[in-house]
Design a protein around this motif. Sequence first.
Motif, PDB file in Angstrom:
ATOM      1  N   PHE A 151       0.820  -1.212   0.000  1.00  0.00           N
ATOM      2  CA  PHE A 151       0.000   0.000   0.000  1.00  0.00           C
ATOM      3  C   PHE A 151       0.856   1.265   0.000  1.00  0.00           C
ATOM      4  CE2 PHE A 151      -2.449  -3.334   2.237  1.00  0.00           C
ATOM      5  CZ  PHE A 151      -3.440  -3.497   1.284  1.00  0.00           C
ATOM      6  N   GLY A 152       2.051   1.158  -0.569  1.00  0.00           N
ATOM      7  CA  GLY A 152       2.944   2.304  -0.623  1.00  0.00           C
ATOM      8  C   GLY A 152       2.715   3.168  -1.847  1.00  0.00           C
ATOM      9  N   GLY A 220     -11.303   5.175  -6.974  1.00  0.00           N
ATOM     10  CA  GLY A 220     -10.136   5.596  -6.210  1.00  0.00           C
ATOM     11  C   GLY A 220     -10.469   6.525  -5.059  1.00  0.00           C
ATOM     12  N   ARG A 221     -11.614   7.174  -5.113  1.00  0.00           N
ATOM     13  CA  ARG A 221     -11.999   8.120  -4.060  1.00  0.00           C
ATOM     14  C   ARG A 221     -12.222   7.435  -2.723  1.00  0.00           C
ATOM     15  NH1 ARG A 221     -17.340  10.465  -6.539  1.00  0.00           N
ATOM     16  NH2 ARG A 221     -16.079  10.167  -8.412  1.00  0.00           N
ATOM     17  N   PHE A 222     -12.460   6.123  -2.731  1.00  0.00           N
ATOM     18  CA  PHE A 222     -12.770   5.413  -1.493  1.00  0.00           C
ATOM     19  C   PHE A 222     -11.534   4.792  -0.838  1.00  0.00           C
ATOM     20  CE2 PHE A 222     -16.631   5.103  -4.147  1.00  0.00           C
ATOM     21  CZ  PHE A 222     -17.485   5.847  -3.342  1.00  0.00           C
ATOM     22  N   SER A 223     -10.400   4.838  -1.513  1.00  0.00           N
ATOM     23  CA  SER A 223      -9.199   4.199  -0.972  1.00  0.00           C
ATOM     24  C   SER A 223      -8.556   5.063   0.110  1.00  0.00           C
ATOM     25  CB  SER A 223      -8.183   3.947  -2.096  1.00  0.00           C
ATOM     26  OG  SER A 223      -7.012   3.352  -1.575  1.00  0.00           O
ATOM     27  N   ARG A 224      -7.971   4.405   1.088  1.00  0.00           N
ATOM     28  CA  ARG A 224      -7.222   5.098   2.139  1.00  0.00           C
ATOM     29  C   ARG A 224      -5.731   4.799   2.054  1.00  0.00           C
ATOM     30  NH1 ARG A 224     -10.871   7.490   1.616  1.00  0.00           N
ATOM     31  NH2 ARG A 224     -12.577   8.045   3.058  1.00  0.00           N
ATOM     32  N   GLN A 229      -5.096   6.222  -3.329  1.00  0.00           N
ATOM     33  CA  GLN A 229      -5.416   7.639  -3.461  1.00  0.00           C
ATOM     34  C   GLN A 229      -4.749   8.246  -4.692  1.00  0.00           C
ATOM     35  OE1 GLN A 229      -4.266   9.338   0.290  1.00  0.00           O
ATOM     36  NE2 GLN A 229      -6.057   8.555   1.360  1.00  0.00           N
ATOM     37  N   GLN A 230      -3.572   7.734  -5.049  1.00  0.00           N
ATOM     38  CA  GLN A 230      -2.902   8.230  -6.251  1.00  0.00           C
ATOM     39  C   GLN A 230      -3.700   7.912  -7.513  1.00  0.00           C
ATOM     40  OE1 GLN A 230       0.904   6.286  -5.644  1.00  0.00           O
ATOM     41  NE2 GLN A 230       1.878   8.196  -5.013  1.00  0.00           N
TER      42      GLN A 230
END
Length: 305
Positions: A151-152, A220-224, A229-230
Amino acid sequence: MNARWQQAVVIFNLLATIAWLAWQWPRSPLMALAGVAAALALFGLVLGLQFVTMLRVNRSDPAPRPSWPQLATAWWAEARLALVVFGWRQPFRHSFVPDWLPPLAPGQRATRRGVVLVHGFLCNRGFWLPWMAVLRERGHAYVAVTLEPAFGSMDDYAATIEAAVQRVTEATGMAPVVVGHSMGGLVARAWLRSLAPDSAAARVHRVITLGTPHGGTWAGRFSRSVNGQQMALGGDWVQQLQQDEPAARAARFTCWYSNCDNIVFPAGTAMLLGADNRLVEGVAHMQMSFDPAVMRACLEEIARG
């Protein structure tokens, strides 16, 4: 590592299923089987909601609208494939097939161009197992990477791609083709951005992307996570990547996209301005990478190198 948490999820689900059956079967076999069927139905429903959202968001996209039979076929194919990929290949078979870099005699050059395989979000190199078998059969050396940390930032994966490209280039004497699924295509672009402008063109022969959110994706708007987020639709990261790239670079790309992609939508976000953009109708996100027609076209393109 993605494999470890996927192993944990699979084992937990298996144990939960066994416990449920052991508890309910003596009382009512029908109820026991109904509980298992309900869990599978919930999985199918969540996947179906992705397709419904995709249809709604794609209303303003120029890609042709899929027919209901196409949607049903794509949903069923993606459901089966998700169980295989996340329930078997990635958690338990990711290291089963090694990279294949056949040695060359001194001064010898390979007759077939090599390939670097780059997986997408929440995946690992096990995603590419069917590709590995076909590439080896056709004589293409390959390296399939696993991107870590899972998740980097995508910018931090550049060193992994660089090492893989170097290995394939040394093994074949030729710049490789990079094949990226989903996020993997963006990682390939981030790697090219990290190189000196005058050397990037010589490092890779061609880049093939499969369902890559070049312009970001609605989901992508829902990712943390950082890399999630990218990939936000029209986000700062994808816009900056586009601005940093030389205008001619896109000509090295072949970008496959679909009107039934349940992860990357609107459909046009998987296109790259100036690239060879190819629409495949009626296939879902993961399904695209293993669709016979898409695989055949990609392998022909690799062989032409």
